[in-house]
Design a protein around this motif. Structure first.
Motif, PDB file in Angstrom:
ATOM      1  N   ASN A  14       0.817  -1.219   0.000  1.00 16.08           N
ATOM      2  CA  ASN A  14       0.000   0.000   0.000  1.00 16.08           C
ATOM      3  C   ASN A  14       0.847   1.264   0.000  1.00 16.08           C
ATOM      4  O   ASN A  14       0.501   2.262  -0.637  1.00 16.08           O
ATOM      5  CB  ASN A  14      -0.934   0.011   1.214  1.00 16.08           C
ATOM      6  N   THR A  15       1.963   1.227   0.725  1.00 14.73           N
ATOM      7  CA  THR A  15       2.798   2.431   0.886  1.00 14.73           C
ATOM      8  C   THR A  15       3.935   2.511  -0.115  1.00 14.73           C
ATOM      9  O   THR A  15       4.484   3.597  -0.352  1.00 14.73           O
ATOM     10  CB  THR A  15       3.387   2.480   2.303  1.00 14.73           C
ATOM     11  N   ASN A  16       4.314   1.358  -0.696  1.00 12.89           N
ATOM     12  CA  ASN A  16       5.494   1.292  -1.586  1.00 12.89           C
ATOM     13  C   ASN A  16       6.735   1.834  -0.910  1.00 12.89           C
ATOM     14  O   ASN A  16       7.656   2.326  -1.555  1.00 12.89           O
ATOM     15  CB  ASN A  16       5.249   2.065  -2.898  1.00 12.89           C
ATOM     16  N   THR A  60       3.210 -12.692  -8.880  1.00  5.57           N
ATOM     17  CA  THR A  60       2.745 -13.490  -7.739  1.00  5.57           C
ATOM     18  C   THR A  60       2.406 -12.589  -6.562  1.00  5.57           C
ATOM     19  O   THR A  60       1.455 -12.856  -5.825  1.00  5.57           O
ATOM     20  CB  THR A  60       3.819 -14.511  -7.312  1.00  5.57           C
ATOM     21  N   GLY A  61       3.183 -11.512  -6.390  1.00  2.00           N
ATOM     22  CA  GLY A  61       2.887 -10.574  -5.317  1.00  2.00           C
ATOM     23  C   GLY A  61       1.534  -9.910  -5.498  1.00  2.00           C
ATOM     24  O   GLY A  61       0.790  -9.721  -4.535  1.00  2.00           O
ATOM     25  N   TYR A  65      -1.621 -10.101  -3.050  1.00  2.00           N
ATOM     26  CA  TYR A  65      -2.188  -8.846  -2.546  1.00  2.00           C
ATOM     27  C   TYR A  65      -3.708  -8.819  -2.735  1.00  2.00           C
ATOM     28  O   TYR A  65      -4.451  -8.476  -1.823  1.00  2.00           O
ATOM     29  CB  TYR A  65      -1.543  -7.673  -3.282  1.00  2.00           C
ATOM     30  N   GLU A  66      -4.162  -9.196  -3.931  1.00  2.00           N
ATOM     31  CA  GLU A  66      -5.592  -9.156  -4.227  1.00  2.00           C
ATOM     32  C   GLU A  66      -6.384 -10.098  -3.319  1.00  2.00           C
ATOM     33  O   GLU A  66      -7.414  -9.736  -2.761  1.00  2.00           O
ATOM     34  CB  GLU A  66      -5.835  -9.521  -5.695  1.00  2.00           C
ATOM     35  N   MET A  70      -8.721  -9.731   1.163  1.00  2.00           N
ATOM     36  CA  MET A  70     -10.008 -10.314   1.541  1.00  2.00           C
ATOM     37  C   MET A  70      -9.852 -11.231   2.747  1.00  2.00           C
ATOM     38  O   MET A  70     -10.673 -11.207   3.669  1.00  2.00           O
ATOM     39  CB  MET A  70     -10.590 -11.102   0.359  1.00  2.00           C
ATOM     40  N   ILE A  71      -8.779 -12.025   2.752  1.00  2.00           N
ATOM     41  CA  ILE A  71      -8.553 -12.954   3.863  1.00  2.00           C
ATOM     42  C   ILE A  71      -8.325 -12.185   5.162  1.00  2.00           C
ATOM     43  O   ILE A  71      -8.882 -12.534   6.212  1.00  2.00           O
ATOM     44  CB  ILE A  71      -7.353 -13.872   3.551  1.00  2.00           C
TER      45      ILE A  71
END
Length: 298
Positions: A14-16, A60-61, A65-66, A70-71
């Motif tokens: 989110n922050t990079n 893959t990251g 992330y997607e 949700m998890i």
């Protein structure tokens, strides 16, 4: 990989920025950096690119992330439901010790949360493990109720009720690297798996037992190069270890499996039904009856 590591990863994405993520998470930067390295090592994949722009997600990251968001949201909500639904925080709650595998916890999270919302006096103590181990805990009176897969390993002491819900069970598939000749097959039998290297669940899980029992029945001892009960660790070990694995196809949508193929396992045990497990001597209270009825609404 655990929930805390997943939260760390999502905040970095989110922050990079590692320092900003550490500040937002109230941890030190070295702690966060070490956690990320450990996570990538366990998953055996890079989650961020090593380009001029740091902390850009790899393929893959991005997949992690997607699905990971949700998890994490569902897990956090479940914790809130468990700990904050009492009308009176000081009120003594009725404990129910409930066991279920991780796959079922994801599939039945909504029903569990609904039950807690309607029964704030219940303290639901959740134990996640494989079905054989959970059945053993039920038999030892360490659990009150289980949502587990068949077969019933303790028929003298446990009773099972098959669930006729949208989630009726799971289907074992063989996961193979795309470079493995087996990847060309449309379905596989245990005879086809002779001579392969395996990454496997332990015998705490039905599929860990299935691999050993059925391989021996068809005439070979499986060459297991890795035992682990973490699904992601198993999946990400396959290409590096040149191994294959048997897992429920239902995990495919929540796992990162690039370069791998999921192939149906054709076998007499190609489907494992699930059900409610109770001790035969356990008193069926109204709270337990209500809980079973809520689970049946899946």
């Amino acid at each position: 990989m655990n929930i805390q590591q997943l939260k760390y990863f999502i905040e970095i994405a989110n922050t990079n920025n590692l320092s900003a993520a550490a500040r937002n998470l109230f941890v030190t930067q070295p702690t966060l950096s070490l956690a990320l390295k450990k996570m990538e090592s366990e998953l055996q994949t890079s989650l961020f690119t090593h380009s001029s722009q740091p902390f850009q997600l790899t393929k893959t990251g991005n997949h992690l992330y997607e699905h990971g968001q949700m998890i994490v949201e569902q897990f956090d909500q479940l914790i809130v439901d468990i700990h904050e639904m009492s009308e009176d925080a000081s009120q003594k709650k009725t404990p129910i010790r409930f066991g279920l595998p991780t796959l079922f916890s994801m599939q039945f999270m909504k029903e569990i949360s609904n039950y807690l919302a309607e029964h704030p006096h219940i303290d639901l103590i959740i134990k996640q493990d494989g079905s054989p181990h959970l059945q053993e805990m039920l038999d030892n009176k360490e659990l009150d109720i289980g949502l587990v897969s068949f077969p019933n390993l303790y028929p003298e002491s446990l009773s099972f009720e098959v669930l006729e819900t949208s989630t009726k069970g799971y289907n074992p598939y063989v996961i193979v690297p795309e470079t493995n000749p087996l990847a060309q097959k449309k379905e596989l039998t245990f005879k086809d798996l002779k001579g392969q290297r395996f990454s496997s669940l332990t015998t705490n899980f039905m599929l860990g037992r299935l691999l050993l029992d059925r391989s021996r029945e068809v005439g070979f001892e499986p060459n297991v190069v890795l035992y682990n009960d973490d699904i992601q660790v198993l999946i990400h070990s396959l290409k590096q270890n040149n191994s294959i694995c048997i897992l429920p196809i239902e995990y495919q949508n929540v796992s990162i499996s690039n370069g791998l193929k999921w192939i149906p396992l054709k076998d007499k045990y190609q489907f494992f039904p699930i059900g409610i497990a109770l001790r035969k001597d356990y008193p069926l209270t109204k709270d337990i009856t209500d809980f079973i009825e809520v689970l049946k609404k899946n």
